[in-house]
Design a protein around this motif. Sequence first.
Motif, PDB file in Angstrom:
ATOM      1  N   PHE A  99      15.432  52.861  47.196  1.00 25.31           N
ATOM      2  CA  PHE A  99      16.056  53.793  46.255  1.00 25.31           C
ATOM      3  C   PHE A  99      15.651  53.371  44.845  1.00 25.31           C
ATOM      4  N   ASN A 100      15.208  54.323  44.059  1.00 28.78           N
ATOM      5  CA  ASN A 100      14.735  54.038  42.710  1.00 28.78           C
ATOM      6  C   ASN A 100      15.728  54.532  41.661  1.00 28.78           C
ATOM      7  N   VAL A 101      16.020  53.681  40.687  1.00 21.07           N
ATOM      8  CA  VAL A 101      16.784  54.104  39.514  1.00 21.07           C
ATOM      9  C   VAL A 101      15.923  53.843  38.283  1.00 21.07           C
ATOM     10  N   SER A 102      15.949  54.770  37.346  1.00 24.29           N
ATOM     11  CA  SER A 102      15.052  54.662  36.198  1.00 24.29           C
ATOM     12  C   SER A 102      15.409  53.498  35.287  1.00 24.29           C
ATOM     13  N   ALA A 103      16.705  53.178  35.205  1.00 24.83           N
ATOM     14  CA  ALA A 103      17.150  52.076  34.355  1.00 24.83           C
ATOM     15  C   ALA A 103      18.308  51.350  35.034  1.00 24.83           C
ATOM     16  N   ALA A 109      28.299  48.580  40.469  1.00 27.77           N
ATOM     17  CA  ALA A 109      27.837  49.870  40.981  1.00 27.77           C
ATOM     18  C   ALA A 109      26.697  49.679  41.974  1.00 27.77           C
ATOM     19  N   MET A 110      25.780  48.775  41.663  1.00 27.66           N
ATOM     20  CA  MET A 110      24.654  48.514  42.559  1.00 27.66           C
ATOM     21  C   MET A 110      25.141  47.951  43.892  1.00 27.66           C
ATOM     22  N   LEU A 111      26.086  47.008  43.825  1.00 31.77           N
ATOM     23  CA  LEU A 111      26.599  46.422  45.063  1.00 31.77           C
ATOM     24  C   LEU A 111      27.431  47.434  45.839  1.00 31.77           C
ATOM     25  N   ALA A 112      28.211  48.249  45.146  1.00 35.70           N
ATOM     26  CA  ALA A 112      29.009  49.275  45.817  1.00 35.70           C
ATOM     27  C   ALA A 112      28.101  50.229  46.595  1.00 35.70           C
ATOM     28  N   ALA A 113      26.972  50.608  45.991  1.00 31.33           N
ATOM     29  CA  ALA A 113      26.026  51.490  46.689  1.00 31.33           C
ATOM     30  C   ALA A 113      25.490  50.821  47.947  1.00 31.33           C
ATOM     31  N   ARG A 114      25.196  49.544  47.848  1.00 27.91           N
ATOM     32  CA  ARG A 114      24.706  48.825  49.039  1.00 27.91           C
ATOM     33  C   ARG A 114      25.788  48.739  50.113  1.00 27.91           C
ATOM     34  N   ARG A 115      27.026  48.590  49.701  1.00 31.85           N
ATOM     35  CA  ARG A 115      28.117  48.549  50.674  1.00 31.85           C
ATOM     36  C   ARG A 115      28.178  49.864  51.465  1.00 31.85           C
ATOM     37  N   VAL A 116      27.850  50.964  50.800  1.00 30.31           N
ATOM     38  CA  VAL A 116      27.944  52.285  51.424  1.00 30.31           C
ATOM     39  C   VAL A 116      26.671  52.631  52.199  1.00 30.31           C
ATOM     40  N   ILE A 117      25.527  52.445  51.557  1.00 33.11           N
ATOM     41  CA  ILE A 117      24.263  52.845  52.170  1.00 33.11           C
ATOM     42  C   ILE A 117      23.808  51.859  53.235  1.00 33.11           C
ATOM     43  N   GLY A 118      24.079  50.593  53.003  1.00 30.31           N
ATOM     44  CA  GLY A 118      23.509  49.533  53.812  1.00 30.31           C
ATOM     45  C   GLY A 118      22.514  48.758  52.967  1.00 30.31           C
ATOM     46  N   VAL A 120      19.510  47.948  51.215  1.00 35.74           N
ATOM     47  CA  VAL A 120      18.418  48.821  50.814  1.00 35.74           C
ATOM     48  C   VAL A 120      17.721  48.206  49.609  1.00 35.74           C
ATOM     49  N   ASP A 121      16.450  48.476  49.473  1.00 35.70           N
ATOM     50  CA  ASP A 121      15.685  48.015  48.321  1.00 35.70           C
ATOM     51  C   ASP A 121      15.985  48.929  47.145  1.00 35.70           C
ATOM     52  N   ILE A 144      31.323  36.287  36.698  1.00 32.08           N
ATOM     53  CA  ILE A 144      31.295  36.654  38.118  1.00 32.08           C
ATOM     54  C   ILE A 144      29.922  37.139  38.570  1.00 32.08           C
ATOM     55  N   TRP A 145      29.033  37.447  37.601  1.00 34.85           N
ATOM     56  CA  TRP A 145      27.696  37.914  37.948  1.00 34.85           C
ATOM     57  C   TRP A 145      26.628  37.054  37.296  1.00 34.85           C
ATOM     58  N   ARG A 146      25.546  36.825  38.026  1.00 37.28           N
ATOM     59  CA  ARG A 146      24.314  36.301  37.451  1.00 37.28           C
ATOM     60  C   ARG A 146      23.180  37.144  38.017  1.00 37.28           C
ATOM     61  N   TYR A 147      22.016  37.042  37.431  1.00 39.95           N
ATOM     62  CA  TYR A 147      20.887  37.842  37.889  1.00 39.95           C
ATOM     63  C   TYR A 147      19.795  36.938  38.461  1.00 39.95           C
ATOM     64  N   ASP A 148      19.345  37.316  39.642  1.00 37.58           N
ATOM     65  CA  ASP A 148      18.171  36.692  40.244  1.00 37.58           C
ATOM     66  C   ASP A 148      17.002  37.610  39.923  1.00 37.58           C
ATOM     67  N   GLY A 149      16.433  37.423  38.741  1.00 37.40           N
ATOM     68  CA  GLY A 149      15.417  38.350  38.266  1.00 37.40           C
ATOM     69  C   GLY A 149      16.050  39.679  37.914  1.00 37.40           C
ATOM     70  N   VAL A 150      15.802  40.701  38.733  1.00 40.52           N
ATOM     71  CA  VAL A 150      16.359  42.026  38.460  1.00 40.52           C
ATOM     72  C   VAL A 150      17.559  42.330  39.345  1.00 40.52           C
ATOM     73  N   ARG A 151      17.880  41.446  40.266  1.00 34.31           N
ATOM     74  CA  ARG A 151      18.964  41.724  41.215  1.00 34.31           C
ATOM     75  C   ARG A 151      20.221  40.950  40.846  1.00 34.31           C
ATOM     76  N   PRO A 152      21.352  41.663  40.685  1.00 32.84           N
ATOM     77  CA  PRO A 152      22.613  40.955  40.414  1.00 32.84           C
ATOM     78  C   PRO A 152      23.148  40.294  41.680  1.00 32.84           C
ATOM     79  N   VAL A 153      23.647  39.087  41.530  1.00 30.51           N
ATOM     80  CA  VAL A 153      24.252  38.366  42.649  1.00 30.51           C
ATOM     81  C   VAL A 153      25.558  37.750  42.176  1.00 30.51           C
ATOM     82  N   ALA A 154      26.469  37.566  43.097  1.00 31.27           N
ATOM     83  CA  ALA A 154      27.768  36.988  42.744  1.00 31.27           C
ATOM     84  C   ALA A 154      27.590  35.551  42.260  1.00 31.27           C
ATOM     85  N   ALA A 155      28.271  35.226  41.175  1.00 35.19           N
ATOM     86  CA  ALA A 155      28.227  33.872  40.626  1.00 35.19           C
ATOM     87  C   ALA A 155      29.424  33.039  41.063  1.00 35.19           C
ATOM     88  N   VAL A 156      30.238  33.601  41.955  1.00 35.49           N
ATOM     89  CA  VAL A 156      31.437  32.914  42.442  1.00 35.49           C
ATOM     90  C   VAL A 156      31.472  33.023  43.960  1.00 35.49           C
TER      91      VAL A 156
END
Length: 349
Positions: A99-103, A109-118, A120-121, A144-156
């Motif tokens: 799934f592509n997002v322009s920005a 929001a990104m994690l919530a979408a993954r929770r729903v869709i499964g 996904v890249d 509570i958040w840090r970024y692994d490059g462009v991907r947010p991951v939980a910091a806790v």
Amino acid sequence: MITEDADGELRRLARDGKFRHREAARRGVRFRVGGDVADLVAIVDDPHPCAMTEVVFALAGATRTWLNWVPMPAETVCLAANQIAARRAQGDRVTVERFNVSAAEPPTAMLAARRVIGEVDLHVGAFPEPDIRVPLRRPARSVIWRYDGVRPVAAVAAPSEAAVAVLHEVGAETWPSMLSGYLRAAPLGALPLDDLLGLLAHLPAPPPTQRWKHLARSTPTYWYRLLQPWVCLGLLHHAADEPWASSTRRQVLVDLAFGVEDWVADAALFALVTMAFREPGQRREVRDLVRGRLDAAVDAGRVVTIEESLAHLMLITPGCTASDHAKARTVLARHGVRPPQRRKRWPFS
């Protein structure tokens, strides 16, 4: 007493000569018409507060953003996730690998979408300045958040099963008003801080109730939008014996409000606004915090998906000035929202 016709009920109470809080009801009518938060503050500051003033407050805030309900997700990724969930609920076999997002959009929001869709890249096209990954204020103790490059991951760490159970019990239904929500969130405040932060970042699944099963067929991302305000209300109860100025609960909520751009920022501010209604001595600081976060969103010069939500919060913040009101209205007008106008002539005047 909480009815679908909040306006009619408030007018009835305002005209009832036997009702002890007629003036509060009048202020409720005025808020419904003109949207001046001073009228809400007057209800809370009733010289004879009781359960009925809470009812009047709830009627005044009925169907209003943040007072009665948390705004729906506005992010592209969540709107797409909701559409995919709706199609699956109708029996369509929808699979998504990329799934592509322009920005970049908020990490929750990104994690919530993954929770729903499964899993996904989610490909992010750009991180326009100011970079969504950079906190507004540093250093911060609570992150509570840090970024692994462009991907947010939980910091806790993830929350305990017991903490998830408490969240499900507290958050099974929405609140009649932010004040009743504060009271209902008290069990969350008894949880360890690590559990509270873990709930914010790891986004447990919704309660297995009929309400959330129904919403899972149309707007499943809404649970993830709603759970963070519940947890932040719980944070107001955490270590409540500590003096507010130096308290853990204040430090955590301010850190979250001015951390990376995320749903948790307006959730933390919502909790602070709730506290400001209850504690007059904290109103000036909370007003400054909300205005500061709204200014940062407006000054970003790019799409800030929580900007509209922040404007709604500004309008219900005790101490909201004419300048604050004008700025919030400008933001909402840009988003196509027309809040009530302030009026010079009022019913019952």
